[in-house]
Design a protein around this motif. Structure first.
Motif, PDB file in Angstrom:
ATOM      1  N   THR A 191      -5.066  -5.444   4.720  1.00 24.49           N
ATOM      2  CA  THR A 191      -5.258  -6.202   3.240  1.00 24.49           C
ATOM      3  C   THR A 191      -4.624  -7.756   3.207  1.00 24.49           C
ATOM      4  O   THR A 191      -5.614  -8.361   2.862  1.00 24.49           O
TER       5      THR A 191
ATOM      6  N   ASP B 148      -3.161  -0.557   6.893  1.00 21.78           N
ATOM      7  CA  ASP B 148      -3.746  -0.791   5.799  1.00 21.78           C
ATOM      8  C   ASP B 148      -3.044  -2.272   5.066  1.00 21.78           C
ATOM      9  O   ASP B 148      -3.795  -2.961   4.615  1.00 21.78           O
ATOM     10  N   THR B 149      -1.701  -2.428   4.978  1.00 18.47           N
ATOM     11  CA  THR B 149      -1.390  -3.550   4.539  1.00 18.47           C
ATOM     12  C   THR B 149      -1.461  -4.625   5.266  1.00 18.47           C
ATOM     13  O   THR B 149      -1.732  -5.860   4.727  1.00 18.47           O
TER      14      THR B 149
ATOM     15  N   ASP C  67      -2.673   1.731  -6.527  1.00 20.43           N
ATOM     16  CA  ASP C  67      -1.251   1.600  -6.236  1.00 20.43           C
ATOM     17  C   ASP C  67      -0.399   1.285  -7.495  1.00 20.43           C
ATOM     18  O   ASP C  67       0.737   1.766  -7.365  1.00 20.43           O
TER      19      ASP C  67
ATOM     20  N   PHE D 154      -2.967  -6.157  -2.885  1.00 24.96           N
ATOM     21  CA  PHE D 154      -3.572  -4.931  -3.036  1.00 24.96           C
ATOM     22  C   PHE D 154      -4.954  -4.860  -2.586  1.00 24.96           C
ATOM     23  O   PHE D 154      -5.606  -5.991  -2.599  1.00 24.96           O
ATOM     24  N   HIS D 155      -5.390  -3.795  -1.863  1.00 25.37           N
ATOM     25  CA  HIS D 155      -6.725  -3.425  -1.883  1.00 25.37           C
ATOM     26  C   HIS D 155      -6.887  -2.268  -2.676  1.00 25.37           C
ATOM     27  O   HIS D 155      -6.721  -1.202  -2.213  1.00 25.37           O
TER      28      HIS D 155
ATOM     29  N   ASP E 248       0.756  -1.272   0.109  1.00 24.29           N
ATOM     30  CA  ASP E 248      -0.065   0.026   0.049  1.00 24.29           C
ATOM     31  C   ASP E 248       0.937   1.344   0.095  1.00 24.29           C
ATOM     32  O   ASP E 248       1.981   1.190   0.601  1.00 24.29           O
TER      33      ASP E 248
ATOM     34  N   GLU F 129       0.786   5.439   0.460  1.00 22.17           N
ATOM     35  CA  GLU F 129       0.173   6.970   0.629  1.00 22.17           C
ATOM     36  C   GLU F 129       0.610   8.063  -0.243  1.00 22.17           C
ATOM     37  O   GLU F 129       2.059   7.971  -0.287  1.00 22.17           O
TER      38      GLU F 129
ATOM     39  N   ASN G 201      -0.385   3.535   7.295  1.00 23.97           N
ATOM     40  CA  ASN G 201       0.044   2.812   6.396  1.00 23.97           C
ATOM     41  C   ASN G 201       0.197   1.296   6.518  1.00 23.97           C
ATOM     42  O   ASN G 201      -0.288   0.488   5.672  1.00 23.97           O
TER      43      ASN G 201
END
Length: 193
Positions: free
Chosen positions: A174, A170-171, A99, A93-94, A32, A34, A167
């Motif tokens: 995910t 998020d990963t 990305d 990924f999401h 991910d 940002e 960040n």
């Protein structure tokens, strides 16, 4: 689900530490990025005033969740290691499209191993597809890590740690979500797969 995890947030440029962390990642990595969004909800590499801020990578090794998050840009030696890592690894990924556009702009050629947003939609097109709502719903992860878009580059260590923590979350979410969605696909009757 994240109790057996290791997270490295590297707010300052420390090539030795970052390279050591990258070396621990497996061949399936959630990724991910940002970036700033000065006046828009989302920005692209060609949008005036928009810049990539950070990148986070999460993977599992021997069942343990490993994450490294760091500011962008990176040194040439770290960039070359990321090139090697992305060449040998499948990236999860999401919402891969966003990305991947940024990664391609940075000169990377990522191998897409999955997109949890797309996979979720294929399993149930009526279910919401945003990571912040979907991960707690499907995987039972803790909710509430959403942040507003960053409009400027952090200027303090505290600001960087806040961004890198977000960040990293998020990963991590995910990867966990992707693992759980894959289990749902595998549980389907063969004719529905």
């Amino acid at each position: 689900k994240q109790s057996d995890s290791l997270r490295a947030l590297i707010p300052e440029q420390d090539d030795r530490k970052l390279l050591r962390c990258l070396d621990y990642l497996s061949d399936v990595i959630a990724c991910d990025l940002e970036w700033t969004a000065p006046s828009e909800k989302i920005g692209w590499p060609w949008t005036p005033g928009v810049e990539q801020l950070s990148i986070s990578l999460s993977s599992r090794k021997e069942g343990r969740l490993l994450t490294v998050a760091f500011p962008w840009p990176v040194s040439d030696v770290v960039y070359k290691e990321l090139q090697r890592l992305f060449k040998r690894s499948k990236l999860i990924f999401h919402n891969a499209m966003a990305d991947i556009i940024w990664l391609l702009h940075q000169g990377f050629k990522p191998k897409v191993g999955g997109d949890s947003m797309l996979l979720s939609y294929l399993l149930d097109e009526q279910r919401r597809a945003g990571l912040k709502g979907l991960s707690p719903l499907v995987s039972g992860t803790e909710a509430g890590w959403e942040q507003k878009p960053w409009h400027t580059r952090p200027t303090s260590r505290k600001g960087w740690l806040e961004l890198l923590t977000y960040n990293a979350q998020d990963t991590e979410n995910t990867l966990i979500l992707h693992e759980d969605l894959i289990k749902q696909v595998q549980a389907l009757e063969p004719e529905r797969r």
